[in-house]
Write an enzyme that holds these catalytic residues in place. Structure first.
Site, PDB file in Angstrom:
ATOM      1  CB  ALA A  74      76.117 -53.929  93.860  1.00 32.96           C
ATOM      2  CD  GLU A 105      73.889 -63.096  89.233  1.00 32.23           C
ATOM      3  OE1 GLU A 105      74.904 -62.526  89.650  1.00 32.23           O
ATOM      4  OE2 GLU A 105      72.902 -62.488  88.783  1.00 32.23           O
ATOM      5  N   GLY A 122      89.551 -47.350  97.098  1.00 34.26           N
ATOM      6  CA  GLY A 122      88.699 -48.368  96.479  1.00 34.26           C
ATOM      7  C   GLY A 122      87.737 -47.734  95.496  1.00 34.26           C
ATOM      8  CB  ALA A 123      87.727 -47.108  92.020  1.00 36.28           C
ATOM      9  N   GLY A 124      85.247 -49.291  93.747  1.00 35.23           N
ATOM     10  CA  GLY A 124      84.169 -50.234  93.441  1.00 35.23           C
ATOM     11  C   GLY A 124      82.852 -49.471  93.450  1.00 35.23           C
ATOM     12  CG  ASP A 128      80.571 -56.056  99.850  1.00 38.76           C
ATOM     13  OD1 ASP A 128      79.491 -55.443  99.822  1.00 38.76           O
ATOM     14  OD2 ASP A 128      80.827 -57.007  99.095  1.00 38.76           O
ATOM     15  CB  VAL A 165      95.127 -49.328  99.962  1.00 38.58           C
ATOM     16  CG1 VAL A 165      95.054 -48.880 101.411  1.00 38.58           C
ATOM     17  CG2 VAL A 165      94.638 -48.231  99.031  1.00 38.58           C
ATOM     18  CB  ALA A 201      81.162 -48.205  98.395  1.00 39.49           C
TER      19      ALA A 201
HETATM   20  C1  LIG Z   1      79.877 -62.509  90.504  1.00 42.51           C
HETATM   21  C2  LIG Z   1      79.201 -61.605  91.499  1.00 42.51           C
HETATM   22  C3  LIG Z   1      77.860 -61.274  91.320  1.00 42.51           C
HETATM   23  C4  LIG Z   1      77.231 -60.389  92.197  1.00 42.51           C
HETATM   24  N1  LIG Z   1      75.935 -60.071  91.949  1.00 42.51           N
HETATM   25  C5  LIG Z   1      75.344 -59.144  92.718  1.00 42.51           C
HETATM   26  C6  LIG Z   1      74.020 -58.693  92.405  1.00 42.51           C
HETATM   27  O1  LIG Z   1      73.400 -59.173  91.442  1.00 42.51           O
HETATM   28  N2  LIG Z   1      73.476 -57.754  93.196  1.00 42.51           N
HETATM   29  C7  LIG Z   1      74.152 -57.197  94.262  1.00 42.51           C
HETATM   30  O2  LIG Z   1      73.602 -56.289  94.920  1.00 42.51           O
HETATM   31  N3  LIG Z   1      75.377 -57.606  94.603  1.00 42.51           N
HETATM   32  C8  LIG Z   1      76.008 -58.564  93.848  1.00 42.51           C
HETATM   33  N4  LIG Z   1      77.284 -58.969  94.165  1.00 42.51           N
HETATM   34  C9  LIG Z   1      77.955 -58.367  95.339  1.00 42.51           C
HETATM   35  C10 LIG Z   1      78.528 -56.988  94.983  1.00 42.51           C
HETATM   36  O3  LIG Z   1      79.358 -57.105  93.851  1.00 42.51           O
HETATM   37  C11 LIG Z   1      79.304 -56.381  96.151  1.00 42.51           C
HETATM   38  O4  LIG Z   1      78.428 -56.253  97.249  1.00 42.51           O
HETATM   39  C12 LIG Z   1      79.856 -54.998  95.767  1.00 42.51           C
HETATM   40  O5  LIG Z   1      80.819 -55.129  94.717  1.00 42.51           O
HETATM   41  C13 LIG Z   1      80.516 -54.307  96.968  1.00 42.51           C
HETATM   42  O6  LIG Z   1      80.967 -53.045  96.569  1.00 42.51           O
HETATM   43  P1  LIG Z   1      82.239 -52.386  97.258  1.00 42.51           P
HETATM   44  O7  LIG Z   1      82.373 -51.027  96.676  1.00 42.51           O
HETATM   45  O8  LIG Z   1      82.174 -52.540  98.725  1.00 42.51           O
HETATM   46  O9  LIG Z   1      83.484 -53.302  96.795  1.00 42.51           O
HETATM   47  P2  LIG Z   1      84.008 -53.630  95.329  1.00 42.51           P
HETATM   48  O10 LIG Z   1      82.983 -53.384  94.309  1.00 42.51           O
HETATM   49  O11 LIG Z   1      84.605 -54.993  95.435  1.00 42.51           O
HETATM   50  O12 LIG Z   1      85.205 -52.576  95.101  1.00 42.51           O
HETATM   51  C14 LIG Z   1      86.395 -52.610  95.814  1.00 42.51           C
HETATM   52  C15 LIG Z   1      87.445 -51.870  95.000  1.00 42.51           C
HETATM   53  O13 LIG Z   1      88.636 -51.761  95.759  1.00 42.51           O
HETATM   54  C16 LIG Z   1      89.742 -52.192  94.977  1.00 42.51           C
HETATM   55  N5  LIG Z   1      90.714 -52.730  95.925  1.00 42.51           N
HETATM   56  C17 LIG Z   1      90.583 -53.820  96.722  1.00 42.51           C
HETATM   57  N6  LIG Z   1      91.658 -53.960  97.493  1.00 42.51           N
HETATM   58  C18 LIG Z   1      92.483 -52.944  97.186  1.00 42.51           C
HETATM   59  C19 LIG Z   1      93.761 -52.520  97.677  1.00 42.51           C
HETATM   60  N7  LIG Z   1      94.404 -53.161  98.665  1.00 42.51           N
HETATM   61  N8  LIG Z   1      94.331 -51.410  97.142  1.00 42.51           N
HETATM   62  C20 LIG Z   1      93.691 -50.713  96.150  1.00 42.51           C
HETATM   63  N9  LIG Z   1      92.489 -51.046  95.667  1.00 42.51           N
HETATM   64  C21 LIG Z   1      91.903 -52.160  96.187  1.00 42.51           C
HETATM   65  C22 LIG Z   1      89.166 -53.222  94.027  1.00 42.51           C
HETATM   66  O14 LIG Z   1      89.963 -53.396  92.866  1.00 42.51           O
HETATM   67  C23 LIG Z   1      87.826 -52.583  93.704  1.00 42.51           C
HETATM   68  O15 LIG Z   1      87.965 -51.650  92.672  1.00 42.51           O
HETATM   69  C24 LIG Z   1      77.943 -59.858  93.319  1.00 42.51           C
HETATM   70  C25 LIG Z   1      79.281 -60.219  93.526  1.00 42.51           C
HETATM   71  C26 LIG Z   1      79.910 -61.067  92.621  1.00 42.51           C
HETATM   72  C27 LIG Z   1      81.362 -61.435  92.836  1.00 42.51           C
END
Ligand SMILES: Cc1cc2nc3c(=O)[nH]c(=O)nc-3n(C[C@H](O)[C@H](O)[C@H](O)COP(=O)(O)OP(=O)(O)OC[C@H]3O[C@@H](n4cnc5c(N)ncnc54)[C@H](O)[C@@H]3O)c2cc1C
Length: 393
Positions: free
Chosen positions: A306, A162, A8-10, A290, A75, A12
């Site tokens: 985030a 938003e 996962g390249a979000g 998350d 994945v 985290a």
């Molecule tokens: C429109 C919107 C606005 C938001 N605004 C805010 C804000 O203002 N402030 C805030 O703190 N939070 C905000 N959030 C919440 C925040 O975006 C999340 O809490 C955050 O993205 C979580 O980060 P993460 O690294 O856990 O997951 P993510 O950022 O979702 O990253 C997950 C990664 O895993 C990849 N992935 C998923 N499944 C697979 C798989 N099976 N195989 C390979 N890759 C995969 C995805 O493509 C992605 O790159 C918002 C969310 C949304 C949708």
């Protein structure tokens, strides 16, 4: 050095990767795209504020050392017993795993909601929303059916509010370009709870209602969606809303791969971790973002944001290195910068370091938070290039 794999390249995953990259530690990162999209700005892409590509940063532009390997694959599972990540392009073994696959939409069992609504789950789905709305408005110019001009958003949390702000900026322009009277457009946000934006201080919420009402949007609280059929929302009490665009933003849960792979999960599907972000089921697996069920000192789960994801990801990477070096790991004590909610491009609301903020200052603070994130991720190289990535300043 043990083999470290990040899935996962979000927020985290990228912060974990950036930490390892800076230290020159070899690792593999697996993601379903070769870019990192800025999830917290996806409403901007959906509302047409900027082209989609502005919300995507090529992963190799952040991780430029040859110590990192990027695998673009889906994945499909984690085999804990054999220490293997299962992917669409084959198995990848690990000594340490950082799991950060983020979230999926939560539909709360509402009949038809998943099938008949759009949602913002990734960059493609955000762009799809904008295209769908454009198409609906085009159809109106051909057949005059006013249902094409009705947009219903389910959920008045951060994402829904938003997105509504972006649409209230974008739709008048779209109407103008297609010669559609703005008064004919119906944009409503439907929320089951008695209030909007629970994460924002109560005294700031009327500002949101006032801002959106003035612009022509409707916010409906205490209104429960019972069922969705094609183009129709069925509300509790029998009322129906016929809309050409139905978008669900009402909830998230962790990626189901966690429960399917046998982790201990909570009711939102997040996997339980200890204070070091280490899975309670396997000490070589760290879970961040998350996907993590991490609790504060009072036993309350940290919310899926985030800023928590970024800090969890960085800590997971740091703790793996500490463990490798046989030094004590560090516990998770996140810094809370506050919550900022944009209400379109010009206005925002929320708090920054405990200080309530609204209006233009809110929008500026939100822009500042984008620069801060780019800085943390890639230093001057990314932040200095901010006009390329979603910055208006
Ligand atoms: C429109 C919107 C606005 C938001 N605004 C805010 C804000 O203002 N402030 C805030 O703190 N939070 C905000 N959030 C919440 C925040 O975006 C999340 O809490 C955050 O993205 C979580 O980060 P993460 O690294 O856990 O997951 P993510 O950022 O979702 O990253 C997950 C990664 O895993 C990849 N992935 C998923 N499944 C697979 C798989 N099976 N195989 C390979 N890759 C995969 C995805 O493509 C992605 O790159 C918002 C969310 C949304 C949708």
């Amino acid at each position: 050095m043990s083999k470290i794999v990040i899935v996962g390249a979000g927020y985290a995953g990228m912060m974990a990767a950036a930490h390892l990259d800076r230290e020159g530690i070899p690792f593999t990162i697996v993601n379903n795209h070769d870019y990192h999209y800025l999830t917290i700005l996806l409403h901007e892409a959906a509302g047409g504020r900027d082209d989609g590509e502005k919300y995507a940063i090529p992963i190799k532009e952040v991780l430029r050392k040859d110590t990192s390997e990027l695998v673009v694959a889906e994945v499909t599972g984690i085999d804990k017993a054999n220490r293997v990540v299962k992917t669409s392009t084959g198995d990848i073994s690990y000594d340490y795993l950082i799991y950060s696959l983020g979230w999926v939409s939560e539909y709360f069992g509402i009949k038809g909601l998943k099938e008949y609504s759009l949602s913002i789950t990734n960059l493609d789905s955000a762009i799809e929303i904008r295209k769908h709305i454009d198409n609906q408005f085009q159809l109106y110019t051909q057949d005059g059916d006013e249902r094409h001009l009705r947009i219903a958003l389910g959920g008045a949390g951060l994402t829904g509010i938003e997105l509504m702000g972006e649409l209230l900026d974008y739709l008048p322009k779209l109407c103008k370009s297609l010669n559609i009277p703005w008064e004919k457009v119906d944009l409503q946000c439907i929320e089951a709870m008695p209030t909007i934006l629970p994460m924002v201080a109560e005294h700031l919420r009327p500002f949101v209602v006032e801002t959106y009402t003035k612009k022509g949007g409707k916010l409906r609280t205490g209104t429960k969606i019972n069922e969705v059929t094609e183009g129709v929302i069925h509300l509790d009490g029998g009322e129906t809303v016929e809309a050409g665009t139905i978008i669900w933003t009402g909830g998230v849960r962790a990626n189901p791969l966690l429960s399917e792979s046998g982790f201990t999960v909570d009711r939102r599907g997040r996997a339980k971790v200890n204070e070091f972000m280490q899975s309670v089921d396997d000490e070589v697996i760290f879970i961040a973002g998350d996907s993590a069920w991490a609790e504060d000192a009072n036993g309350r789960p940290y919310p899926p944001t985030a800023q928590n994801a970024e800090q969890m990801g960085a800590l997971a990477a740091k703790n793996i290195l500490l463990r490798e070096r046989r030094r004590p790991m560090e516990p998770f004590h996140p810094r809370d910068w506050g919550t900022l909610c944009s209400l379109g491009a010009e206005v925002g609301v929320g708090s920054f370091m405990g200080v309530p903020i609204k209006g233009v200052m809110g929008a500026l603070a939100k822009e500042g938070s984008k620069a801060k994130y780019l800085w943390e991720l890639g230093g001057m190289r990314l932040a200095g290039n901010r006009s390329k990535y979603v910055m208006k300043l």
